[in-house]
Scaffold this active site. Structure first.
Site, mmCIF file in Angstrom:
data_model
loop_
_atom_site.group_PDB
_atom_site.id
_atom_site.type_symbol
_atom_site.label_atom_id
_atom_site.label_comp_id
_atom_site.label_asym_id
_atom_site.label_seq_id
_atom_site.Cartn_x
_atom_site.Cartn_y
_atom_site.Cartn_z
ATOM 1 N N THR A 11 0.704 -1.254 -0.143
ATOM 2 C CA THR A 11 -0.225 -0.160 -0.646
ATOM 3 C C THR A 11 1.006 1.270 -0.283
ATOM 4 O OG1 THR A 11 0.183 0.256 2.562
ATOM 5 C CG2 THR A 11 -2.487 -1.144 1.276
ATOM 6 N N ARG A 35 -4.581 -1.099 4.524
ATOM 7 C CA ARG A 35 -4.725 -0.086 4.315
ATOM 8 C C ARG A 35 -5.915 -0.628 2.323
ATOM 9 N NH1 ARG A 35 -0.566 4.313 4.240
ATOM 10 N NH2 ARG A 35 0.610 2.574 3.880
ATOM 11 N N ASP A 57 -2.858 -7.603 8.399
ATOM 12 C CA ASP A 57 -1.984 -7.510 9.284
ATOM 13 C C ASP A 57 -1.515 -8.634 9.025
ATOM 14 O OD1 ASP A 57 -1.048 -6.690 11.278
ATOM 15 O OD2 ASP A 57 -2.557 -5.459 12.355
ATOM 16 N N VAL A 58 0.661 -8.206 9.431
ATOM 17 C CA VAL A 58 0.987 -9.462 9.042
ATOM 18 C C VAL A 58 1.306 -9.576 10.740
ATOM 19 C CG1 VAL A 58 2.101 -9.024 6.913
ATOM 20 C CG2 VAL A 58 3.022 -7.923 8.928
ATOM 21 N N ASN A 84 7.846 -7.642 2.817
ATOM 22 C CA ASN A 84 8.051 -6.530 3.061
ATOM 23 C C ASN A 84 7.693 -4.923 3.972
ATOM 24 O OD1 ASN A 84 9.284 -3.262 1.707
ATOM 25 N ND2 ASN A 84 6.424 -3.532 1.434
ATOM 26 N N TYR A 150 14.085 -1.716 16.493
ATOM 27 C CA TYR A 150 14.529 -1.507 15.258
ATOM 28 C C TYR A 150 15.276 -2.041 14.032
ATOM 29 C CZ TYR A 150 13.541 -0.251 9.957
ATOM 30 O OH TYR A 150 13.499 -0.257 8.703
ATOM 31 N N PRO A 180 18.377 -1.084 3.028
ATOM 32 C CA PRO A 180 18.331 -0.562 2.156
ATOM 33 C C PRO A 180 18.632 0.669 3.387
ATOM 34 C CG PRO A 180 16.599 -1.239 1.698
ATOM 35 C CD PRO A 180 17.214 -2.097 2.992
ATOM 36 N N LEU A 182 18.981 4.707 3.433
ATOM 37 C CA LEU A 182 18.293 5.993 3.914
ATOM 38 C C LEU A 182 17.597 6.229 2.131
ATOM 39 C CD1 LEU A 182 17.456 8.902 4.982
ATOM 40 C CD2 LEU A 182 18.840 10.178 3.454
ATOM 41 N N PHE A 187 8.108 5.769 5.409
ATOM 42 C CA PHE A 187 9.300 5.503 6.438
ATOM 43 C C PHE A 187 8.852 6.843 7.397
ATOM 44 C CE2 PHE A 187 13.189 4.528 8.645
ATOM 45 C CZ PHE A 187 12.901 3.274 9.133
#
Ligand code: NDP
Ligand code: 8X3
Length: 250
Positions: A11, A35, A57-58, A84, A150, A180, A182, A187
């Site tokens: 999304t 969403r 929702d994962v 992801n 995180y 990845p 920045l 995010f």
């Protein structure tokens, strides 16, 4: 037979860019996220052909398994799972963080990937082909102030990806951890609780990676010949590098 990509977090950001890339290359795509309006809009943008959406929702194991079990025939034999969906919440030092944010990051970034992988992997192993592509982060490789949980969830993703490679030895199923740095998406807006101005400051004066850059990288690892496995791919924008270790002086 058309190839099938199952993309979580479609999304926004990297997931949306991957949906466009894989669909544009002629693949059938399963697009997921919480969403529903965004999923519908993306399906419409892609022309709704070769698109299946699943809103869940994962963090909800049953919802994940049910969505995978209910895949229509044309979307059932998943070739590439792009794990992801994920998020960072807050940038406070550990002693000031919100416990609930830590739980949400663990449940989403760790358990979410586990649920999706566990649901999709048996089919890949049975077919002796497939590719699990996980979204790690440079935050899983390098510490930074405020990265606490995180970064730790992304370190989990990195080691889980490596351990999957061991378990899948000889099955033909590939695993890649994309790491990845920045990258501008939603995010930082999510990280700062919806504060768009604070989020924009993160990218001010930089040329960050874009979701398109990451989708191109994911496409590259996925489209290599079946005998080639990229174990991990760390990607930074040119404007980003490491900083020195810090020494506190009285
Ligand atoms: P975005 O915030 O733009 O997108 C995140 C996606 O994850 C959304 O589609 C969101 O969908 C989905 N998501 C979040 N929580 C859940 C949940 N509980 N269940 C289902 N879906 C969920 O961020 P990015 O595209 O930038 O991030 C994608 C991934 O890449 C994340 O794992 C992130 O940690 C990682 N990453 C990001 C970097 C960056 O700088 N942007 C750098 C390195 C890694 P919805 O809200 O609709 O559920
Ligand atoms: C996102 C990159 O450096 O903000 O994973 O943690 S960073």
């Amino acid at each position: 037979m058309r190839k099938i990509a199952f993309i979580t977090g479609a999304t926004s950001g990297f997931g949306t860019a991957c949906a466009r890339k894989f669909h544009g290359a002629g693949w059938n795509v399963v697009l997921t996220g919480r969403r529903e309006d965004r999923l519908s809009a993306l399906a419409e943008e892609l022309g709704s052909r070769r698109v299946h959406t699943a809103c869940f929702d994962v963090r909800d194991r049953e919802a994940v398994f049910s969505a995978v079990e209910q895949l229509p025939d044309d979307f059932r034999e998943v070739d590439v799972l792009v794990n992801n969906a994920g998020l960072a919440l807050g940038l406070e030092p550990a002693h000031r963080c919100d416990d609930a944010d830590w739980d949400t990051m663990v449940d989403t970034n760790i358990k979410g990937i586990l649920h999706c992988t566990r649901a999709v992997l048996p089919g890949m192993v049975a077919r002796k082909s497939g590719h699990v592509i996980n979204l790690g982060s440079i935050a899983g490789n390098w510490p930074y102030p405020g990265g606490n949980v995180y970064g730790a969830t992304k370190a989990f993703v990195q080691q889980f990806s490596r351990n999957l490679r061991c378990d899948l030895h000889g099955t033909g199923v590939r695993v890649t951890n994309i790491e990845p740095g920045l990258a501008e998406s939603e995010f930082s807006v999510v990280r700062f609780g919806g504060d768009a101005q604070k989020a924009a400051k993160v990218y001010e004066g930089t040329t960050p990676l874009t979701p398109h850059d990451i989708a191109e990288s994911i496409w590259w690892v996925a489209s290599l010949p079946a005998h080639v496995n990229i174990n991990a791919l760390e990607i930074m924008p040119t404007c980003q590098s490491w900083s020195a270790l810090s020494v506190h002086k009285e």
